[in-house]
Scaffold this motif. Structure first.
Motif, PDB file in Angstrom:
ATOM      1  N   ILE A  35       0.992  -0.842  -0.003  1.00 27.61           N
ATOM      2  CA  ILE A  35       0.010  -0.016  -0.105  1.00 27.61           C
ATOM      3  C   ILE A  35       0.925   1.321  -0.113  1.00 27.61           C
ATOM      4  CG2 ILE A  35      -1.616   1.108   1.315  1.00 27.61           C
ATOM      5  CD1 ILE A  35      -2.415  -1.575   2.488  1.00 27.61           C
ATOM      6  N   GLU A  36       0.784   1.858  -0.864  1.00 25.78           N
ATOM      7  CA  GLU A  36       1.709   3.181  -1.094  1.00 25.78           C
ATOM      8  C   GLU A  36       1.487   4.338  -0.098  1.00 25.78           C
ATOM      9  OE1 GLU A  36       4.282   3.884  -3.311  1.00 25.78           O
ATOM     10  OE2 GLU A  36       4.105   1.765  -3.786  1.00 25.78           O
ATOM     11  N   ILE A  37       2.430   4.692   0.528  1.00 17.98           N
ATOM     12  CA  ILE A  37       2.312   5.703   1.456  1.00 17.98           C
ATOM     13  C   ILE A  37       2.128   7.175   0.934  1.00 17.98           C
ATOM     14  CG2 ILE A  37       4.724   6.281   1.877  1.00 17.98           C
ATOM     15  CD1 ILE A  37       4.294   5.927   4.964  1.00 17.98           C
ATOM     16  N   PRO A  38       1.441   7.832   1.602  1.00 22.40           N
ATOM     17  CA  PRO A  38       1.479   9.279   0.994  1.00 22.40           C
ATOM     18  C   PRO A  38       2.511  10.078   0.695  1.00 22.40           C
ATOM     19  CG  PRO A  38      -0.403   9.074   2.637  1.00 22.40           C
ATOM     20  CD  PRO A  38       0.434   7.842   2.629  1.00 22.40           C
ATOM     21  N   GLU A  39       2.879  10.777  -0.290  1.00 13.51           N
ATOM     22  CA  GLU A  39       3.789  11.570  -0.657  1.00 13.51           C
ATOM     23  C   GLU A  39       4.068  12.662   0.280  1.00 13.51           C
ATOM     24  OE1 GLU A  39       6.121  11.490  -3.367  1.00 13.51           O
ATOM     25  OE2 GLU A  39       5.383   9.637  -4.039  1.00 13.51           O
ATOM     26  N   ASN A  40       3.033  13.196   0.697  1.00 14.17           N
ATOM     27  CA  ASN A  40       2.824  14.477   1.637  1.00 14.17           C
ATOM     28  C   ASN A  40       3.070  13.804   2.829  1.00 14.17           C
ATOM     29  OD1 ASN A  40       2.474  16.798   3.421  1.00 14.17           O
ATOM     30  ND2 ASN A  40       1.015  17.595   1.937  1.00 14.17           N
ATOM     31  N   SER A  41       4.272  14.390   3.767  1.00 13.92           N
ATOM     32  CA  SER A  41       4.417  13.792   4.961  1.00 13.92           C
ATOM     33  C   SER A  41       3.452  14.146   6.044  1.00 13.92           C
ATOM     34  CB  SER A  41       5.795  14.527   5.695  1.00 13.92           C
ATOM     35  OG  SER A  41       6.760  14.159   4.917  1.00 13.92           O
ATOM     36  N   GLN A  42       2.819  15.202   5.834  1.00 15.83           N
ATOM     37  CA  GLN A  42       1.763  15.673   6.818  1.00 15.83           C
ATOM     38  C   GLN A  42       0.350  14.729   6.610  1.00 15.83           C
ATOM     39  OE1 GLN A  42       0.733  19.732   6.200  1.00 15.83           O
ATOM     40  NE2 GLN A  42       2.654  20.321   7.376  1.00 15.83           N
ATOM     41  N   ASP A  43       0.431  13.825   5.439  1.00 15.54           N
ATOM     42  CA  ASP A  43      -0.793  12.870   5.392  1.00 15.54           C
ATOM     43  C   ASP A  43      -0.472  11.526   6.014  1.00 15.54           C
ATOM     44  OD1 ASP A  43      -2.331  14.657   4.010  1.00 15.54           O
ATOM     45  OD2 ASP A  43      -1.305  14.403   2.236  1.00 15.54           O
ATOM     46  N   ILE A  44       0.689  11.212   6.453  1.00 20.40           N
ATOM     47  CA  ILE A  44       1.315   9.906   6.899  1.00 20.40           C
ATOM     48  C   ILE A  44       0.458   9.156   7.934  1.00 20.40           C
ATOM     49  CG2 ILE A  44       2.984   8.731   7.693  1.00 20.40           C
ATOM     50  CD1 ILE A  44       4.951  10.078   5.850  1.00 20.40           C
ATOM     51  N   ILE A  45       0.314  10.388   9.102  1.00 25.81           N
ATOM     52  CA  ILE A  45      -0.408   9.805  10.161  1.00 25.81           C
ATOM     53  C   ILE A  45      -1.818   9.603   9.978  1.00 25.81           C
ATOM     54  CG2 ILE A  45      -0.974  10.148  12.602  1.00 25.81           C
ATOM     55  CD1 ILE A  45       1.952   9.050  12.148  1.00 25.81           C
ATOM     56  N   PRO A  46      -2.646  10.569   9.411  1.00 21.80           N
ATOM     57  CA  PRO A  46      -4.085  10.459   9.203  1.00 21.80           C
ATOM     58  C   PRO A  46      -4.113   9.305   8.016  1.00 21.80           C
ATOM     59  CG  PRO A  46      -3.412  12.548   8.926  1.00 21.80           C
ATOM     60  CD  PRO A  46      -2.183  11.925   8.935  1.00 21.80           C
ATOM     61  N   PHE A  47      -3.264   9.128   7.267  1.00 21.94           N
ATOM     62  CA  PHE A  47      -3.520   7.802   6.399  1.00 21.94           C
ATOM     63  C   PHE A  47      -3.152   6.668   7.099  1.00 21.94           C
ATOM     64  CE2 PHE A  47      -0.846   4.600   3.981  1.00 21.94           C
ATOM     65  CZ  PHE A  47      -1.735   4.248   3.143  1.00 21.94           C
ATOM     66  N   THR A  48      -2.488   6.536   7.989  1.00 24.12           N
ATOM     67  CA  THR A  48      -2.034   5.317   8.652  1.00 24.12           C
ATOM     68  C   THR A  48      -3.076   5.027   9.781  1.00 24.12           C
ATOM     69  OG1 THR A  48       0.337   5.591   8.571  1.00 24.12           O
ATOM     70  CG2 THR A  48      -0.319   4.035  10.045  1.00 24.12           C
ATOM     71  N   GLU A  49      -3.777   5.925  10.311  1.00 26.76           N
ATOM     72  CA  GLU A  49      -4.604   5.917  11.179  1.00 26.76           C
ATOM     73  C   GLU A  49      -6.073   5.129  10.487  1.00 26.76           C
ATOM     74  OE1 GLU A  49      -5.133   6.225  14.742  1.00 26.76           O
ATOM     75  OE2 GLU A  49      -2.961   6.305  14.524  1.00 26.76           O
ATOM     76  N   ALA A  50      -6.220   5.789   9.520  1.00 27.29           N
ATOM     77  CA  ALA A  50      -7.493   5.172   8.637  1.00 27.29           C
ATOM     78  C   ALA A  50      -7.452   3.641   8.322  1.00 27.29           C
ATOM     79  CB  ALA A  50      -7.674   6.048   7.630  1.00 27.29           C
ATOM     80  N   LEU A  51      -5.897   3.448   8.019  1.00 32.37           N
ATOM     81  CA  LEU A  51      -5.829   2.172   7.546  1.00 32.37           C
ATOM     82  C   LEU A  51      -5.912   1.174   8.896  1.00 32.37           C
ATOM     83  CD1 LEU A  51      -4.880  -0.004   5.365  1.00 32.37           C
ATOM     84  CD2 LEU A  51      -2.482   0.865   6.098  1.00 32.37           C
ATOM     85  N   LEU A  52      -5.310   1.670   9.779  1.00 32.84           N
ATOM     86  CA  LEU A  52      -5.713   0.792  11.142  1.00 32.84           C
ATOM     87  C   LEU A  52      -7.100   0.738  11.713  1.00 32.84           C
ATOM     88  CD1 LEU A  52      -2.281   2.133  13.036  1.00 32.84           C
ATOM     89  CD2 LEU A  52      -2.767  -0.323  12.236  1.00 32.84           C
ATOM     90  N   ALA A  53      -7.602   1.718  11.281  1.00 27.99           N
ATOM     91  CA  ALA A  53      -9.059   1.659  11.682  1.00 27.99           C
ATOM     92  C   ALA A  53      -9.951   0.856  10.925  1.00 27.99           C
ATOM     93  CB  ALA A  53      -9.830   3.020  11.607  1.00 27.99           C
ATOM     94  N   ASP A  54      -9.608   0.491   9.689  1.00 26.40           N
ATOM     95  CA  ASP A  54     -10.078  -0.388   8.530  1.00 26.40           C
ATOM     96  C   ASP A  54      -9.932  -1.814   8.906  1.00 26.40           C
ATOM     97  OD1 ASP A  54     -11.268  -1.717   6.559  1.00 26.40           O
ATOM     98  OD2 ASP A  54     -10.643  -0.062   4.921  1.00 26.40           O
ATOM     99  N   LYS A  55     -10.118  -2.502  10.129  1.00 24.85           N
ATOM    100  CA  LYS A  55     -10.168  -3.624  10.299  1.00 24.85           C
ATOM    101  C   LYS A  55     -10.373  -4.827   9.378  1.00 24.85           C
ATOM    102  CE  LYS A  55      -9.748  -2.606  14.913  1.00 24.85           C
ATOM    103  NZ  LYS A  55      -8.280  -2.081  15.152  1.00 24.85           N
ATOM    104  N   LYS A  56     -11.214  -4.666   8.520  1.00 26.81           N
ATOM    105  CA  LYS A  56     -11.698  -5.577   7.614  1.00 26.81           C
ATOM    106  C   LYS A  56     -10.720  -5.681   6.253  1.00 26.81           C
ATOM    107  CE  LYS A  56     -15.511  -6.927   4.501  1.00 26.81           C
ATOM    108  NZ  LYS A  56     -17.043  -6.416   4.010  1.00 26.81           N
ATOM    109  N   ARG A  57     -10.237  -4.562   6.060  1.00 26.19           N
ATOM    110  CA  ARG A  57      -9.252  -4.263   4.952  1.00 26.19           C
ATOM    111  C   ARG A  57      -8.032  -4.983   5.423  1.00 26.19           C
ATOM    112  NH1 ARG A  57      -6.782   0.964   2.087  1.00 26.19           N
ATOM    113  NH2 ARG A  57      -5.409  -0.114   0.472  1.00 26.19           N
ATOM    114  N   LEU A  58      -7.525  -4.456   6.790  1.00 31.10           N
ATOM    115  CA  LEU A  58      -6.411  -5.226   7.411  1.00 31.10           C
ATOM    116  C   LEU A  58      -6.337  -6.612   7.474  1.00 31.10           C
ATOM    117  CD1 LEU A  58      -5.319  -2.622  10.244  1.00 31.10           C
ATOM    118  CD2 LEU A  58      -4.009  -3.162   8.026  1.00 31.10           C
TER     119      LEU A  58
END
Length: 184
Positions: free
Chosen positions: A120-143
């Motif tokens: 899963i490609e990490i966002p280019e913008n560093s400020q988006d990394i934590i919100p992106f990761t939090e959304a991914l960790l919250a998506d239990k079904k996808r994980l």
């Protein structure tokens, strides 16, 4: 194993900027998250490599997300002047981790890691990394689906028996009978 208490693991060649972001946010005493990283150590300083690998495997198998990057993008010494699929991809999927980062640009990547969410490609913008990761960790079904798929694909396509068959094929040697039976 779904008992994964490490949210993100970063070992080996990592983006120093991304590692710093995860360490500052996830390892803050107020955070419920955990980021395990190895940018504080050197492999040459390990005294017992077998014990270290056993410990590492235990940690990797308890991690949800493993960070992995194309060496061309994160190798400051430019030891590798080309893109390649490094061992961390194989180790991570075998351990059932979801790989987040920047996948290698070499053609082998698409051949070897061809399934959904293989990286899963990490966002280019560093400020988006934590919100992106939090959304991914919250998506239990996808994980959970990615965890299971990665282990399944590791077993089906990246067992050493497959590599031995490829070596035999390259050398134009017949497959030993036991190997042929194992691959069916």
């Amino acid at each position: 194993d779904t008992n994964r208490f490490i949210d993100v693991i970063g070992y080996g060649r990592q983006s120093p900027e991304h590692s710093r972001i995860f360490a500052n946010v996830y390892n803050d005493p107020k955070s419920e998250r955990m980021y395990y990283h190895t940018d504080h150590m050197q492999i040459a300083k390990i005294h017992n490599f077998y014990e270290h690998r056993s410990f590492f495997w235990k940690i990797l198998s308890r991690s949800r997300i493993a960070l992995a990057y194309d060496a061309l993008k994160v190798d400051p010494n430019k030891r590798f002047p080309f893109s390649f699929v490094g061992q961390r991809w194989f180790e991570s999927i075998t351990a059932g981790c979801v790989i987040v980062g920047q996948k290698p640009t070499c053609p082998e990547m698409e051949e070897l890691f061809f399934w959904e969410d293989a990286t899963i490609e990490i966002p280019e913008n560093s400020q988006d990394i934590i919100p992106f990761t939090e959304a991914l960790l919250a998506d239990k079904k996808r994980l959970e689906a990615a965890h299971r798929r990665n282990v399944e694909k590791a077993r089906a396509h990246h067992d050493w028996r497959h590599r031995l068959a490829q070596i035999h094929q390259c050398l134009k040697l017949p497959l030993p009978e036991i190997l042929r039976k194992e691959l069916v």
